[in-house]
Every structure is written in structure tokens, then in C-alpha cells.
Design a protein around this motif. Structure first.
Motif, short mmCIF file in Angstrom:
data_model
loop_
_atom_site.label_atom_id
_atom_site.label_comp_id
_atom_site.label_asym_id
_atom_site.label_seq_id
_atom_site.Cartn_x
_atom_site.Cartn_y
_atom_site.Cartn_z
N VAL A 131 0.84 -1.20 0.00
CA VAL A 131 0.00 0.00 0.00
C VAL A 131 0.87 1.25 0.00
O VAL A 131 1.73 1.43 0.88
N ALA A 132 0.64 2.12 -0.98
CA ALA A 132 1.29 3.43 -1.01
C ALA A 132 0.36 4.44 -0.35
O ALA A 132 -0.83 4.53 -0.70
N ALA A 133 0.88 5.19 0.61
CA ALA A 133 0.06 6.15 1.34
C ALA A 133 0.91 7.35 1.73
O ALA A 133 2.15 7.29 1.74
N ARG A 134 0.23 8.44 2.06
CA ARG A 134 0.92 9.65 2.49
C ARG A 134 1.11 9.65 4.01
O ARG A 134 0.16 9.44 4.75
N THR A 135 2.35 9.90 4.40
CA THR A 135 2.64 10.16 5.81
C THR A 135 3.03 11.62 6.02
O THR A 135 3.37 12.04 7.13
N ALA B 264 9.76 7.28 -0.01
CA ALA B 264 9.62 6.08 -0.85
C ALA B 264 9.52 6.38 -2.34
O ALA B 264 9.72 5.47 -3.16
N TRP B 265 9.21 7.64 -2.72
CA TRP B 265 8.87 7.88 -4.12
C TRP B 265 9.95 7.47 -5.12
O TRP B 265 9.64 6.82 -6.11
N PRO B 266 11.23 7.83 -4.94
CA PRO B 266 12.22 7.43 -5.96
C PRO B 266 12.28 5.92 -6.19
O PRO B 266 12.32 5.47 -7.35
N LEU B 267 12.25 5.14 -5.12
CA LEU B 267 12.27 3.69 -5.28
C LEU B 267 10.94 3.16 -5.78
O LEU B 267 10.89 2.20 -6.56
N GLY C 146 0.26 15.15 -4.61
CA GLY C 146 1.01 15.39 -5.84
C GLY C 146 2.49 15.58 -5.63
O GLY C 146 3.26 15.50 -6.59
N GLU C 147 2.92 15.85 -4.40
CA GLU C 147 4.34 16.04 -4.13
C GLU C 147 5.05 14.69 -3.99
O GLU C 147 4.47 13.73 -3.51
N PRO C 148 6.33 14.62 -4.42
CA PRO C 148 7.07 13.37 -4.25
C PRO C 148 7.43 13.07 -2.80
O PRO C 148 7.52 11.91 -2.41
#
Length: 384
Positions: free
Chosen positions: A167-171, A228-231, A176-178
Motif C-alpha cells: 500500500v502506497a500512502a501519504r505520511t 519512498a517515491w524514488p524507489l 502530488g508532491e514526491p
């Protein structure tokens, strides 16, 4: 560019092709896709026994330590057989993220994947986001010694089969931001998770998933919090390249079926393959197939490139070409077969439906053409 396989890769390809030929015939697949379960656990166990699940994963967890070319070999053969078991989401995506993580929890999860005990689904897309992967509204907030997950995910492929969800989530950060994106390894049976399962047009299964205050231990965090965004983007590129490799198997089968059919179908006293205009059509299909092979190989090789822009450009070029080929070869095959080509009773119809889904999965042709243009000319937001 050397497109030849090593001896080990040839053996891998041969053993998988032989197994699928013996155990994954079209009629068997039809019956499985039409069943309530929708997949075959015994096939998954066999993949583990054959070393298919561990072929690209580290030796420390029981894998073989292979790389992108082994992934290409496996995905192409899976495409030829229209395999519905969740190899892409489990090995390529979940395995790709977990092997870049540190800690005993990640190693245990990888070991479970290699042994066939764990199956994963990738919960990335949301109802509003389409191909804007960073537009996440699912939130994971700190709560004591862990996290609480809240949000919704859409079209999570393979979720009905899964034991775990990636699961990808915002912490943190704004939509929209990386920055501020995190990834979690979540048990599908965790309290607070509800799913709506359904069959997709290509015979696979997917789910709409809601997370309602799902409590997660801190060990569920796969990558550093908020970084996590780059990976994640890299693994999405790897999954996209794997999807292109699957398309090679699908497109190859559609072309083979069409050539064989036109040799046997007679009209005006001669086979259809004797008509020059139809020969030209099949040559156009073959050219598209060869172009897709070349761009997919280049993308596979570029997955190891230290420059993220080079990798991303090669992957988007390959996916754009694969999308074009899926449409041209698919339409050509259906038109040369006639109306019967659309039926589920004919294998071609099932390959065409899978090609149609591949065309839009992880970004359609328009998306990847725009991404390639943005990367090539240094436009902002290219990787979004």
C-alpha cells in the motif's frame, strides 16, 4: 544490442515453457477463469518448486539472484500462456520493493514469497488518480508505536488472491508532491479492510479496497518514512517493463494464430494467405512485433542504468510501442479471423482481451508518449 539468451536463461525459459504447455492449456485456463476461485493454488506452489518465484530474488532468502533479463524471460512465457496467477504484483512489485528494504520483516516477507506462502497485490491507484501515481489521498498517520491507515484504492489487480497488500500512502507532504510518500506491507485480512472483488475483461480478478482506521505495526513500513517515491517510481518502471515482456508473449501468440488460420482458411479456391493484401497486413503485424521486442529489450537493459532519466525514457518508449502493437496486432488478428475472433471459445479472443488491458495498464500509449517527451526535453512533472 545482443538479444541472445545465456545458457541459464535458455534453460529457465525452456523449463517454464514446458511446464505451462503441460499444465496450462487454453481449455484448463478457461475453466479456471470461469470458476469461483479464479486461480489455481497448485500452479503457484509449482512455480515455487520450479524456482520461478525466486528466480529474480536474492539468494539470502532462497532465490536465485537473477535480474531483469530473467524477469523478461519469465513474463514472456507467462504471457504466451495467459497466466492469471499474480506473478507481476508479487515478485516484480512486492519483491522489488522488499529487496530494497532493510530489516528482518522484509527478509521474512521475501522468504514467504519465494516459498509460495505469500501473494501480494499492489494498492497504488485511487479513484481520482488515473496515471498520476503521486496524487495519493490515502493517509497513514502515526499512532503510538505504529500507524493507522485510512483511504481507498481502485482496481487493485490480484487482490482477491492476495495474502498481503503493498500500500502506497501519504505520511506527509501535499497531494502530488514526491515527498511524504510511504509504502506498507499489509495483511489483507487485517481488521478495517473491506474489498469489493470483480472479474476484469481479460479474465483476471481485481478489487476496490477501503481502509478504515487499519492499525499497522511499525514493522509494516517497507521503506524510510516519507522517502519512498524514488524507489517506488523505479519499481513501477520495472513492473511496466515486465508488462511489456508479457505483451511479447501475447502478441507473438496472436500473430502465430493469425498466420496459421489464414493458411488453412480458403476463399475463392485458395487460402487467405495467398492474397497479397492480407500478406501485407500480416507483415505489418510482424514489424510491430519486432519493434516491440527491440524496445522491450532496451528497456529491460536500462532497468540497471544508474541514471533514472535513461531508465524512465527507455521504459516509456517500450510501453508506448507495446501499446501501439497491442492495438494494431490485436485489431489485425480479429479482422483476419472475422467475428469468431471475438468469442471466448477461440483462444485468440482471450489474447486480444489481455492485450487490450496491457495497453492501458501502468499508463496507456498517450501517457507514455507524453512522459517520454517531458523526460527528453526536461519538462517538470515528467515522472509523475
Amino acid at each position: 544490442m545482443d538479444l541472445s539468451f545465456t545458457e541459464e536463461e535458455t534453460l529457465l525459459r525452456g523449463s517454464l515453457a514446458a511446464f505451462l504447455s503441460d499444465h496450462y492449456g487454453f481449455e484448463m485456463r478457461r475453466s479456471v477463469v470461469g470458476s469461483e476461485l479464479g486461480w489455481r493454488p497448485e500452479i503457484w506452489r509449482a512455480f515455487a518448486d520450479l524456482g520461478i518465484l525466486g528466480a529474480t530474488l536474492p539468494t539470502e532468502v532462497g532465490g536465485s539472484g537473477g535480474g531483469p533479463v530473467e524477469m523478461l524471460v519469465i513474463m514472456e512465457e507467462l504471457g504466451k500462456a495467459l497466466v492469471v496467477e499474480p506473478y507481476l504484483s508479487t515478485v516484480v512489485i512486492a519483491g522489488g520493493l522488499l529487496r530494497r528494504s532493510a530489516g528482518p520483516a522484509a527478509l521474512a516477507a521475501l522468504t514467504a514469497i519465494v516459498s509460495g506462502e505469500a501473494r501480494a497485490a499492489f494498492a497504488l491507484s485511487e479513484p481520482h488518480s488515473r496515471y498520476r501515481w503521486r496524487d495519493l489521498r490515502t493517509m497513514a498517520r502515526r499512532d503510538g508505536g505504529g500507524y493507522v491507515l485510512q483511504g481507498r484504492k481502485a482496481v487493485v489487480m490480484g487482490a482477491p488472491f492476495a495474502t498481503h497488500l503493498v500500500v502506497a500512502a501519504r505520511t506527509g507532504g501535499a497531494e502530488g508532491e514526491p515527498d511524504g510518500i510511504s509504502v506498507f506491507w499489509v495483511e489483507r485480512s487485517a481488521p478495517g479492510i473491506t474489498t469489493s472483488d470483480y472479474e476484469t475483461i481479460d479474465g483476471q480478478r481485481a478489487s476496490e479496497i477501503s481502509f478504515d482506521n487499519v492499525a499497522l505495526p511499525v514493522e509494516a513500513l517497507i521503506l524510510p518514512e516519507g522517502q519512498a517515491w524514488p524507489l517506488l517510481e523505479q519499481v513501477i518502471d520495472e513492473a511496466t517493463a515486465a508488462l511489456c515482456a508479457e505483451s511479447l508473449g501475447v502478441l507473438c501468440r496472436m500473430h502465430e494464430m493469425t498466420v496459421e488460420y489464414t493458411k488453412g482458411r480458403r476463399q475463392f479456391g485458395q487460402p487467405l494467405s495467398a492474397f497479397q493484401v492480407l500478406r501485407h497486413r500480416m507483415v505489418d503485424m510482424y514489424v510491430q512485433l519486432e519493434q516491440t521486442i527491440s524496445t522491450t529489450w532496451l528497456a529491460t537493459i536500462r532497468l540497471s542504468d544508474p541514471d533514472p532519466a535513461q531508465r524512465a525514457r527507455a521504459v516509456s518508449a517500450a510501453k508506448a510501442q507495446a501499446g501501439l502493437a497491442c492495438r494494431l496486432i490485436g485489431h489485425g488478428a480479429i479482422q483476419l479471423h472475422g467475428g469468431m475472433g471475438m468469442t471466448d471459445e477461440l483462444a485468440l479472443g482471450c489474447y486480444f482481451k489481455r492485450a487490450t488491458v496491457i495497453e492501458s495498464q501502468f499508463g496507456d500509449t498517450d501517457h507514455h508518449l507524453a512522459r517520454y517527451e517531458a523526460l527528453a526535453f526536461g519538462m517538470t512533472g515528467a515522472a509523475a
